[in-house]
Motif scaffolding. Structure first.
Motif, PDB file in Angstrom:
ATOM      1  N   ILE A 106      -7.456  -3.115   6.914  1.00  0.00           N
ATOM      2  CA  ILE A 106      -8.681  -3.096   7.725  1.00  0.00           C
ATOM      3  C   ILE A 106      -8.746  -4.357   8.584  1.00  0.00           C
ATOM      4  O   ILE A 106      -9.074  -4.292   9.768  1.00  0.00           O
ATOM      5  N   LYS A 152     -13.205  -7.905  10.169  1.00  0.00           N
ATOM      6  CA  LYS A 152     -14.092  -7.088  11.011  1.00  0.00           C
ATOM      7  C   LYS A 152     -13.344  -5.929  11.659  1.00  0.00           C
ATOM      8  O   LYS A 152     -13.454  -5.681  12.864  1.00  0.00           O
ATOM      9  N   ASN A 153     -12.548  -5.254  10.899  1.00  0.00           N
ATOM     10  CA  ASN A 153     -11.811  -4.078  11.366  1.00  0.00           C
ATOM     11  C   ASN A 153     -10.801  -4.375  12.467  1.00  0.00           C
ATOM     12  O   ASN A 153     -10.353  -3.461  13.165  1.00  0.00           O
ATOM     13  N   VAL A 157      -7.096  -2.575  11.958  1.00  0.00           N
ATOM     14  CA  VAL A 157      -7.045  -1.129  12.149  1.00  0.00           C
ATOM     15  C   VAL A 157      -7.376  -0.768  13.605  1.00  0.00           C
ATOM     16  O   VAL A 157      -6.770   0.128  14.192  1.00  0.00           O
ATOM     17  N   ASN A 158      -8.310  -1.525  14.202  1.00  0.00           N
ATOM     18  CA  ASN A 158      -8.625  -1.260  15.610  1.00  0.00           C
ATOM     19  C   ASN A 158      -7.420  -1.521  16.508  1.00  0.00           C
ATOM     20  O   ASN A 158      -7.206  -0.831  17.503  1.00  0.00           O
ATOM     21  N   TYR A 190      -8.788   6.578  10.008  1.00  0.00           N
ATOM     22  CA  TYR A 190      -9.916   6.451   9.093  1.00  0.00           C
ATOM     23  C   TYR A 190      -9.386   6.035   7.733  1.00  0.00           C
ATOM     24  O   TYR A 190      -8.400   6.595   7.249  1.00  0.00           O
ATOM     25  N   LYS A 226     -10.998   3.916   0.817  1.00  0.00           N
ATOM     26  CA  LYS A 226     -10.709   2.768  -0.054  1.00  0.00           C
ATOM     27  C   LYS A 226      -9.865   3.162  -1.260  1.00  0.00           C
ATOM     28  O   LYS A 226      -9.322   2.317  -1.957  1.00  0.00           O
ATOM     29  N   THR A 286     -18.862  -2.333  10.975  1.00  0.00           N
ATOM     30  CA  THR A 286     -18.821  -1.098  10.196  1.00  0.00           C
ATOM     31  C   THR A 286     -17.510  -0.366  10.478  1.00  0.00           C
ATOM     32  O   THR A 286     -16.972  -0.453  11.576  1.00  0.00           O
ATOM     33  N   PRO A 287     -16.991   0.334   9.491  1.00  0.00           N
ATOM     34  CA  PRO A 287     -15.729   1.048   9.706  1.00  0.00           C
ATOM     35  C   PRO A 287     -15.913   2.262  10.616  1.00  0.00           C
ATOM     36  O   PRO A 287     -17.007   2.821  10.695  1.00  0.00           O
TER      37      PRO A 287
END
Lengths: 252, 263, 254
Positions: free
Chosen positions: A137, A140-141, A144-145, A156, A159, A216-217
């Motif tokens: 992740i 702060k993401n 993955v971003n 997506y 966990k 937020t994810p």
């Protein structure tokens, strides 16, 4: 420098948490972990321990009057009660459908109650060690971003160690990047390495400072009850085929 | 348990329809093949074959046995396969499963028909006693296509087998005197069909969504064993095409592993 | 009656040239299997043993499960080609069933099973090649496989056999020394807590000899433990992505 600690190795005197074991003489690591300079323990291996508010990915394995059984690829049973289906009024999911949902409750024998379910379609699932998920992740993401940005895949994260990668983009590069992070989670400077890897794989410049950060994810859209475009027959047909396979292979 | 395989099966199907594979391979491309020979010193012959993530160990033990009544002048060849639970989460300890018996029999047919070993040469001076070859296929890691990995491991193990010394109708296992003579070199190729696409060397995930599958074992000039498995069927033309492909791919593998056929 | 070989020469050297308190060369690799949750391969002298760990996973049959803890199950299995003698039978023997039980019990209080109620943790041990001392090698490798699977352990367990040949206590019996010697005494010890988790003995020993054996075992355990740590650490320093087993990996004298 953070150091790798092994089961049974002493990790200070005071810390007591789920990852350590203590007796009158001291506190010890129980799984292979990374101990940071300030003494924090980050596990490097281990199974998923369900926690409230985690988003997890699973498959609808049984339809019941009160809701759905969800298989989370874990030894524990998860249940999605009908009253947790947001603002959806009637039957929403079909057998075999893959969803991402939030854990709203876990009891002491690890029975899991789910809520906020969202469907996942048109992609591949990647299995990774659940303890490596925070690294995938990123802060702060950001990690993955970045993979999403480079490969044009929607990603997506459950966990429970399942990651959904949509097949819309360069999913092979995305999977390779995820596997690379899993393998090298304990090294520093990983973001830079992954960025270089993705640039090479996708021939796309990655502006590290412009990668979106979010608290937020990312989650897929909720399902609208009016708009059921599901090909039920197809899903069921596949399920049946697999059940036959299971009868032969998964006789447990 | 393994919900991932189930879910990914559907994706794999959709990808194959577009002519793509989940691991980026070409449709008629093998995964990386690696073979290590002489890995179990206590066995008279052994080899470990790695085909992608699939790992199979083949071990050959030599023994003495009574010949079959209908073949008094031939040695005995016995093949068995063990799907040990270390290889996959759904393999269970216990008596041999249907699939392990099928695997053993298909591999056995390939090596028996190709006459890689001349069983007539395994007799002893005592007419009541012949040499027996016990071939064990030990599945260590299962990621699809056990047929091809097992055949390769079995062939390499047999080609590196040494016979122990025979003295007064007893084998002296500590002394190995001569190499087991081998001739042909059977190689099997497993194909799967999905819709109208044919793929070679299916992974575990692919095997779930494939139907039907076919394993064709060839030497350089003969087909020596075939097994069509799973539901569904092939057309006549498809079958003939696959035989050609099996010859071609078999030759490639023999070259890759430097396995020679002797006349 | 077979000839009993001379197990110890005048200089106190054993058949394979070792000193009385010397271990055979050992090498361990963690993470060799793709499907198992944790795995380890150990070469100990001529022993080659593969261990896979699954779990915590759903406990089937259900009636074996406990709402308080995970069930720890162990299966020790010998391949039919593992010994230099003739081809063996596959399937459990009385010996392998006993070993399954005692190896499982070795880890019963070492694994923190309370963390995973209603589940099962399965340990599968395959002996691919045997040369005496397989249970000790198996226990040593199982610890590594459990750690590799991320199953919480209170301690790491290492094991070694001591025994008596030619009226002398020696460390780490080989197959011949076990067959022709006077006593075999496998011991598994928790490295941190120094608890003895497995202790078996046959033959005849005096109390003094037992004491000497324990001294040798405790000293050897430290060395074996360092190899276990090395195997687990290597898993994190290597850049290798594919998990694979190399049955002929080099072994080291320690």
């Amino acid at each position: 420098m953070p150091k790798i600690v092994m089961p049974g190795q002493e990790v200070g005197q005071e810390q007591k948490n789920a990852l350590t074991y203590s007796d009158e003489k001291g506190v010890y690591a129980t799984v292979i972990s990374l101990q940071t300079e300030d003494g924090k323990i980050i596990p490097l291996e281990g199974p998923y321990q369900p926690a409230i508010d985690d988003y997890v990915i699973g498959k609808i394995s049984e339809v019941k009057f009160g809701g759905y059984d969800v298989d989370l690829n874990s030894p524990y049973k998860a249940f999605l009660p009908v009253d947790k289906l947001n603002n959806l009024n009637n039957k929403t999911f079909s057998l075999g459908e893959v969803i991402i949902a939030k854990i709203v409750n876990v009891n002491e024998v690890r029975d899991i109650e789910l809520g906020d379910p969202r469907p996942l379609e048109g992609g591949i699932l990647v299995k990774v060690s659940p303890v490596k998920i925070p690294r995938i992740i990123g802060k702060k993401n950001s990690m993955v971003n970045m993979i999403s940005f480079a490969t044009n895949c929607k990603i997506y994260i459950g966990k429970n160690g399942l990651i959904f990668v949509s097949s819309s983009g360069d999913y092979l590069a995305a999977i390779k990047a995820i596997k690379m992070i899993e393998k090298q989670a304990h090294f520093s400077g990983l973001t830079q390495k992954v960025a270089e890897f993705l640039e090479k794989e996708t021939n796309k410049k990655i502006p590290l400072d412009q990668i979106q950060q979010s608290s937020t994810p990312a989650l897929p859209a909720k399902k609208e009850s009016q708009n059921q475009k599901f090909e039920h027959g197809q899903k069921r047909g596949f399920q049946k085929g697999f059940n036959n396979f299971k009868k032969r292979h998964f006789r447990r | 348990m393994e919900i991932i395989r189930e879910i990914n099966g559907e994706l794999i199907k959709n990808l194959l329809k577009q002519g793509k594979r989940a691991d980026g391979r070409g449709k008629l491309q093998y995964r990386k093949i690696e073979v290590e020979k002489n890995v179990i010193d206590n066995a008279e012959g052994s080899a470990l074959c790695r085909l992608g993530n699939t790992q199979v160990l083949a071990a050959v033990k030599i023994g003495l046995a009574a010949p079959f009544p209908d073949r008094p002048d031939e040695g005995v060849l016995s093949t068995s396969a063990e799907f040990t639970p270390i290889a996959a989460s759904h393999f269970e300890p216990g008596p041999p499963s249907i699939d392990s018996i099928e695997l053993a029999r298909v591999v056995d047919r390939g090596i028996r028909s190709s006459e890689i070993v001349d069983l007539k040469k395994l007799t002893t001076s005592n007419p009541e006693l012949v040499k027996a070859i016990y071939l064990d296929l030990w599945i260590i890691d299962y990621d699809g296509n056990l047929f091809d990995a097992s055949t390769i491991a079995a062939v390499v193990a047999l080609k590196n087998t040494y016979l122990p010394k025979l003295e007064n109708d007893k084998l002296i296992y500590e002394e190995r005197v001569e190499k087991l003579q081998t001739k042909a070199c059977p190689i099997s190729c497993t194909f799967g069909k999905i819709e109208n696409h044919i793929i070679l060397d299916p992974t575990f995930d692919e095997e779930i969504s494939l139907s039907p599958m076919i394993t064709i074992t060839t030497t350089s000039n003969h087909v020596c064993a075939v097994q069509k498995s799973k539901g569904g069927g092939f057309s006549k033309n498809e079958l003939l095409e696959l035989v050609d492909l099996a010859f071609e791919k078999g030759q490639e593998i023999r070259q890759l592993l430097d396995l020679r056929e002797l006349d | 009656m077979e000839n009993i070989p001379k197990l110890l020469d005048e200089q106190g050297r054993r058949i394979d040239g070792r000193a009385v308190d010397e271990l055979r060369p050992i090498s361990i690799k963690a993470g060799v299997l793709n499907n198992a949750d944790g795995s380890a391969f150990i070469r100990w002298g001529n022993n080659k043993i593969l261990v896979a760990v699954y779990g915590p996973r759903e406990c089937i049959p259900k009636h074996e499960s406990s709402p308080y803890r995970a069930q720890l199950r162990c299966r020790y299995n010998m391949a039919p080609f593992c010994s230099l003698a003739e081809h063996g039978k596959s399937g459990p023997s009385r010996r392998s069933m006993e070993l399954s039980k005692i190896i499982g019990e070795t880890f019963e209080k070492v694994v923190i099973t309370e963390n995973f109620p209603k589940t099962a943790i399965d340990i599968f041990i395959d002996v691919l090649q045997s040369d005496g001392g397989t249970r000790c090698a198996a226990v040593t490798a199982t610890t590594v496989a459990l750690a590799d699977a991320g199953i919480p352990l209170k301690d790491m367990v290492a094991a070694v056999a001591v025994g008596k040949i030619e009226n002398k206590v020696v460390l780490d019996l080989s197959k011949d020394e076990d067959n022709f010697g006077q006593s075999d005494n496998p011991i598994a010890i928790g490295v941190r807590d120094e608890q003895i988790f497995l202790y078996q003995m046959d033959g005849l020993l005096t109390k003094e000899e037992i004491k000497e054996g324990l001294r040798m075992a405790f000293a050897a355990i430290k060395k074996i433990h360092s190899l276990q740590l090395k195997a687990l650490e290597e898993n994190y320093t290597s850049q290798e992505h594919q998990k694979f087993i190399s049955l002929n990996m080099p072994t080291f004298k320690i």
